[in-house]
Design an enzyme around this catalytic site. Sequence first.
Site, short mmCIF file in Angstrom:
data_model
loop_
_atom_site.label_atom_id
_atom_site.label_comp_id
_atom_site.label_asym_id
_atom_site.label_seq_id
_atom_site.Cartn_x
_atom_site.Cartn_y
_atom_site.Cartn_z
N ASP A 298 82.95 52.41 77.96
CA ASP A 298 81.92 51.38 77.78
C ASP A 298 80.52 51.97 77.65
OD1 ASP A 298 82.32 52.11 80.47
OD2 ASP A 298 81.43 50.27 81.24
N HIS A 299 80.42 53.29 77.64
CA HIS A 299 79.14 53.97 77.41
C HIS A 299 79.19 54.92 76.22
CE1 HIS A 299 77.19 52.67 81.21
NE2 HIS A 299 78.45 52.47 81.51
N ASP B 119 75.37 54.53 85.06
CA ASP B 119 76.06 53.84 86.17
C ASP B 119 75.78 54.54 87.50
OD1 ASP B 119 77.04 52.09 84.31
OD2 ASP B 119 79.13 52.68 84.48
N HIS C 182 77.54 59.21 80.46
CA HIS C 182 78.85 59.67 80.97
C HIS C 182 79.95 59.26 80.01
CE1 HIS C 182 78.34 55.63 82.63
NE2 HIS C 182 79.59 55.58 83.06
N HIS D 228 79.55 58.99 90.26
CA HIS D 228 80.29 57.95 89.53
C HIS D 228 81.30 58.65 88.61
CE1 HIS D 228 81.05 54.13 87.54
NE2 HIS D 228 80.81 54.70 86.37
N HIS E 226 82.71 57.40 80.17
CA HIS E 226 83.46 56.13 80.21
C HIS E 226 83.31 55.38 78.87
CE1 HIS E 226 83.56 55.96 84.90
NE2 HIS E 226 84.50 56.74 84.39
N HIS F 195 74.39 48.42 82.96
CA HIS F 195 75.05 47.11 83.00
C HIS F 195 74.14 46.05 83.60
CE1 HIS F 195 79.03 48.69 81.94
NE2 HIS F 195 78.75 49.71 82.74
#
Length: 258
Positions: A34-35, A110, A30, A86, A32, A149
């Site tokens: 942090d990905h 996530d 996705h 998400h 975001h 995570h």
Amino acid sequence: SLTASALGPVQLLEIVRKEEVVLRAILTTHHHWDHARGNEELARLCPGLRVYGADERIGALTHKVTHEQELTFGAIRVRCLFTPCHTSGHMCYFMWEDGSPDAPALFSGDTLFVGGCGKFFEGTAEQMYTNLTQILGALPKETKVFCGHECTVRNLKFALKVEPENEIVKAKLAWAKQRDDEDLPTVPSTLREEFLYNPFLRVTEEPLQKFTGKTDPVEVLRTLRTEKDNFKKPKERPNPQAVLAFDWGLFSPFLEKK
């Protein structure tokens, strides 16, 4: 996709070089940061790199994939599994090799965590219920779950609040705390295990219905997610001997500035 952002593109390419492999493609779950934040830099450093994902917001996206689309990378087979909630464009990746004795792997981003699930930022409880029961929950039980995570201890503390009598939750939490203390990963788990301690996969079980005060599985899931969003991780009680040692100044030689 976790590795690309956690390590940074240069460190990732260093690992690729050491492993003597060639980076040909990125599968992004996705958009975001942090990905996906390493995507643009990796695309710049590796001309011709293919970036797969289901959301236009993913950086450097070259190949948009759809639900149940299959990809092949050498012997590795990939099935794309669309799990919106998400984010509205969240894609999981189920991987296996034909004829391999190894268990298949799910890269769940996530959507599904060890002991938990992702926040419903852009979707509904109905969508997450479908994701967890019909799409991910229906995969072979031996599937290894690689999530985006390491939040296993926190997830399992919530699971214990939901099911204080569940011995498997207690055992997995103790194991996860030990792994954390030794700076070792708690990922992957297996799908079979997740059904034993992950409250979001146990919405039809009686203790979950009792905790939420609901019987409809989607309502159980909705209530659980709200409870988890508001969950304050219980403070660890400090070890009494350690507290005494502090009181008696036994740690002071270690605390003095050099």
